[in-house]
Design an enzyme around this catalytic site. Structure first.
Site, PDB file in Angstrom:
ATOM      1  CB  SER A 117      45.419  57.274 -26.813  1.00  0.00           C
ATOM      2  OG  SER A 117      46.685  57.842 -26.807  1.00  0.00           O
ATOM      3  CG  HIS A 138      47.378  54.742 -22.113  1.00  0.00           C
ATOM      4  ND1 HIS A 138      46.237  55.317 -21.646  1.00  0.00           N
ATOM      5  CD2 HIS A 138      47.888  55.617 -23.025  1.00  0.00           C
ATOM      6  CE1 HIS A 138      46.047  56.492 -22.238  1.00  0.00           C
ATOM      7  NE2 HIS A 138      47.038  56.681 -23.067  1.00  0.00           N
ATOM      8  CD  GLU A 150      43.996  53.954 -18.627  1.00  0.00           C
ATOM      9  OE1 GLU A 150      44.426  54.448 -19.683  1.00  0.00           O
ATOM     10  OE2 GLU A 150      42.828  54.078 -18.289  1.00  0.00           O
ATOM     11  CG  ASN A 188      43.021  58.928 -23.163  1.00  0.00           C
ATOM     12  OD1 ASN A 188      43.281  59.908 -22.478  1.00  0.00           O
ATOM     13  ND2 ASN A 188      43.918  58.323 -23.912  1.00  0.00           N
TER      14      ASN A 188
HETATM   15  N1  LIG Z   1      50.317  62.464 -27.029  1.00  0.00           N
HETATM   16  C1  LIG Z   1      49.838  61.966 -25.910  1.00  0.00           C
HETATM   17  O1  LIG Z   1      49.502  62.707 -24.977  1.00  0.00           O
HETATM   18  C2  LIG Z   1      49.719  60.480 -25.748  1.00  0.00           C
HETATM   19  C3  LIG Z   1      49.518  59.945 -24.465  1.00  0.00           C
HETATM   20  C4  LIG Z   1      49.448  58.554 -24.322  1.00  0.00           C
HETATM   21  C5  LIG Z   1      49.558  57.734 -25.434  1.00  0.00           C
HETATM   22  N2  LIG Z   1      49.737  58.302 -26.667  1.00  0.00           N
HETATM   23  C6  LIG Z   1      49.851  57.393 -27.806  1.00  0.00           C
HETATM   24  O2  LIG Z   1      51.221  57.219 -28.104  1.00  0.00           O
HETATM   25  C7  LIG Z   1      51.378  56.979 -29.514  1.00  0.00           C
HETATM   26  C8  LIG Z   1      52.347  57.992 -30.086  1.00  0.00           C
HETATM   27  O3  LIG Z   1      51.853  59.303 -29.847  1.00  0.00           O
HETATM   28  P1  LIG Z   1      52.805  60.592 -29.875  1.00  0.00           P
HETATM   29  O4  LIG Z   1      52.056  61.671 -29.165  1.00  0.00           O
HETATM   30  O5  LIG Z   1      54.178  60.215 -29.431  1.00  0.00           O
HETATM   31  O6  LIG Z   1      52.813  60.913 -31.442  1.00  0.00           O
HETATM   32  P2  LIG Z   1      53.947  61.658 -32.295  1.00  0.00           P
HETATM   33  O7  LIG Z   1      53.250  62.141 -33.515  1.00  0.00           O
HETATM   34  O8  LIG Z   1      54.694  62.631 -31.448  1.00  0.00           O
HETATM   35  O9  LIG Z   1      54.964  60.471 -32.653  1.00  0.00           O
HETATM   36  C9  LIG Z   1      54.627  59.347 -33.417  1.00  0.00           C
HETATM   37  C10 LIG Z   1      55.907  58.812 -34.027  1.00  0.00           C
HETATM   38  O10 LIG Z   1      55.646  57.536 -34.621  1.00  0.00           O
HETATM   39  C11 LIG Z   1      56.452  57.448 -35.785  1.00  0.00           C
HETATM   40  N3  LIG Z   1      55.953  56.390 -36.657  1.00  0.00           N
HETATM   41  C12 LIG Z   1      54.832  56.355 -37.424  1.00  0.00           C
HETATM   42  N4  LIG Z   1      54.760  55.202 -38.109  1.00  0.00           N
HETATM   43  C13 LIG Z   1      55.855  54.472 -37.772  1.00  0.00           C
HETATM   44  C14 LIG Z   1      56.362  53.201 -38.162  1.00  0.00           C
HETATM   45  N5  LIG Z   1      55.698  52.440 -39.020  1.00  0.00           N
HETATM   46  N6  LIG Z   1      57.528  52.786 -37.624  1.00  0.00           N
HETATM   47  C15 LIG Z   1      58.213  53.542 -36.744  1.00  0.00           C
HETATM   48  N7  LIG Z   1      57.783  54.767 -36.334  1.00  0.00           N
HETATM   49  C16 LIG Z   1      56.621  55.225 -36.844  1.00  0.00           C
HETATM   50  C17 LIG Z   1      56.363  58.849 -36.395  1.00  0.00           C
HETATM   51  O11 LIG Z   1      57.400  59.074 -37.330  1.00  0.00           O
HETATM   52  C18 LIG Z   1      56.468  59.720 -35.137  1.00  0.00           C
HETATM   53  O12 LIG Z   1      57.827  60.055 -34.833  1.00  0.00           O
HETATM   54  C19 LIG Z   1      49.969  57.052 -30.116  1.00  0.00           C
HETATM   55  O13 LIG Z   1      49.416  55.762 -30.158  1.00  0.00           O
HETATM   56  C20 LIG Z   1      49.226  57.901 -29.100  1.00  0.00           C
HETATM   57  O14 LIG Z   1      47.846  57.701 -29.096  1.00  0.00           O
HETATM   58  C21 LIG Z   1      49.839  59.644 -26.849  1.00  0.00           C
END
Ligand SMILES: NC(=O)c1ccc[n+]([C@@H]2O[C@H](COP(=O)([O-])OP(=O)(O)OC[C@H]3O[C@@H](n4cnc5c(N)ncnc54)[C@H](O)[C@@H]3O)[C@@H](O)[C@H]2O)c1
Length: 280
Positions: A117, A138, A150, A188
């Site tokens: 993000s 993204h 994005e 963002n």
């Molecule tokens: N939440 C949002 O609205 C949003 C929107 C766009 C992008 N993102 C980005 O997407 C990414 C994930 O966010 P999310 O909201 O899905 O988080 P989340 O907490 O729901 O999920 C993250 C997952 O990653 C896993 N993980 C952590 N370390 C790992 C590893 N070494 N190997 C494999 N899996 C691993 C965790 O176990 C977890 O299941 C982040 O970079 C976040 O910034 C989030």
């Protein structure tokens, strides 16, 4: 492109898996352990069930999509993929370590993308032996609903990587904007400081959470209030993005609201923990 590898089966990784599989692509969905992978696949299955009951997919389409998703807690199984999307926790060390491993696993011709993000795509790309194959892809939450991807070019991203990424985004039904690498990119950079300001407003006692959200819905025509949106994004992810903006721009205007930090310290992460600015 036929097989997409996704690392991180949380809310974003699962959503990306769903849209890729419904578009006919094979998916390998990875997370840290079997339980996390199972949780991701259960969420996808429930989501597909809702799509069928709303008439957005037939039950054959839903079954086909689910069959195309293979869960795996073993990262090396991503060797088969044509493009790998890193969608793990928003933590630069976690991402750098994962990308180094992925670089050694996926085929030399495969693309590696990050769904970060906010973290610099140029910095993450520098962890790979060949950063020309690295790009930011993204997605927005919830992935099956939100139309945008994005696409962020790092300094080293090649035209071939960029073109193939745009083609994939179109194939899975998304619209794209192409942006330069910069902390928080475009959406963002604008959105998260607005959410952070809403937290300051709450912290200062100017209004309650429900009133702040109602104000922005009715007064600014936002479909969802900023605090409810923070709960949807995850307060940990929201804080991580503010921290990147604050550190990388070195500007006090991006300081995270103390209440946001305290909520995260308390384990109040929003919808995913059941408690955020609202209760779920
Ligand atoms: N939440 C949002 O609205 C949003 C929107 C766009 C992008 N993102 C980005 O997407 C990414 C994930 O966010 P999310 O909201 O899905 O988080 P989340 O907490 O729901 O999920 C993250 C997952 O990653 C896993 N993980 C952590 N370390 C790992 C590893 N070494 N190997 C494999 N899996 C691993 C965790 O176990 C977890 O299941 C982040 O970079 C976040 O910034 C989030």
């Amino acid at each position: 492109m036929q097989t997409i590898g996704i690392v991180g089966a949380g809310q974003m990784g699962s959503g990306i898996a769903l849209v890729c599989a419904t578009a006919g692509l094979n998916v390998i969905l990875n997370d840290l352990d079997e339980r996390a992978v199972e949780r991701g696949i259960e969420g996808i299955s429930a989501n597909l069930g809702r799509m069928v009951s709303k008439g957005k997919a037939t039950s054959d389409e839903a079954t086909g999509a689910l069959e195309r998703i293979k869960g795996s807690a073993v990262l090396t199984e991503l060797v088969e993929c044509d493009l790998a999307i890193e969608a793990a926790t928003e933590n630069v060390q976690v991402k750098e370590e994962l990308l180094r491993k992925l670089d050694a696993i996926v085929q030399p011709g495969a693309i590696i993308a990050t769904n970060t993000s906010s973290v610099s795509v140029t910095r993450l790309g520098a962890t790979l032996a060949d950063p020309r194959r690295f790009i930011g892809m993204h997605f927005f939450n919830p992935v099956p609903v939100m139309a945008l991807v994005e696409v962020i070019r790092g300094l080293q991203t090649s035209d071939a990587t960029f073109d193939a990424t745009i083609a994939l985004a179109k194939r899975i039904g998304k619209s794209t904007i192409c942006v330069k690498n910069s902390p928080g990119f475009v959406v963002n950079r604008i959105l998260i400081p607005m959410i952070n300001e809403a937290v300051f407003v709450l912290q200062e006692g100017l209004a309650g959470a429900a009133e702040i959200d109602e104000g922005m819905k009715l007064g600014a025509n936002h479909p969802i209030g900023p605090l409810a949106l923070a709960d949807l994004i995850g307060l940990d992810t929201t804080l991580a993005i503010m921290n990147v903006l604050y550190r990388d721009f070195n500007e006090p205007k991006y300081r995270p609201a103390p209440l946001l930090k305290e909520m995260v310290d308390a384990g109040y992460l929003g919808r995913k923990s059941g408690q955020g600015f609202h209760t779920y």
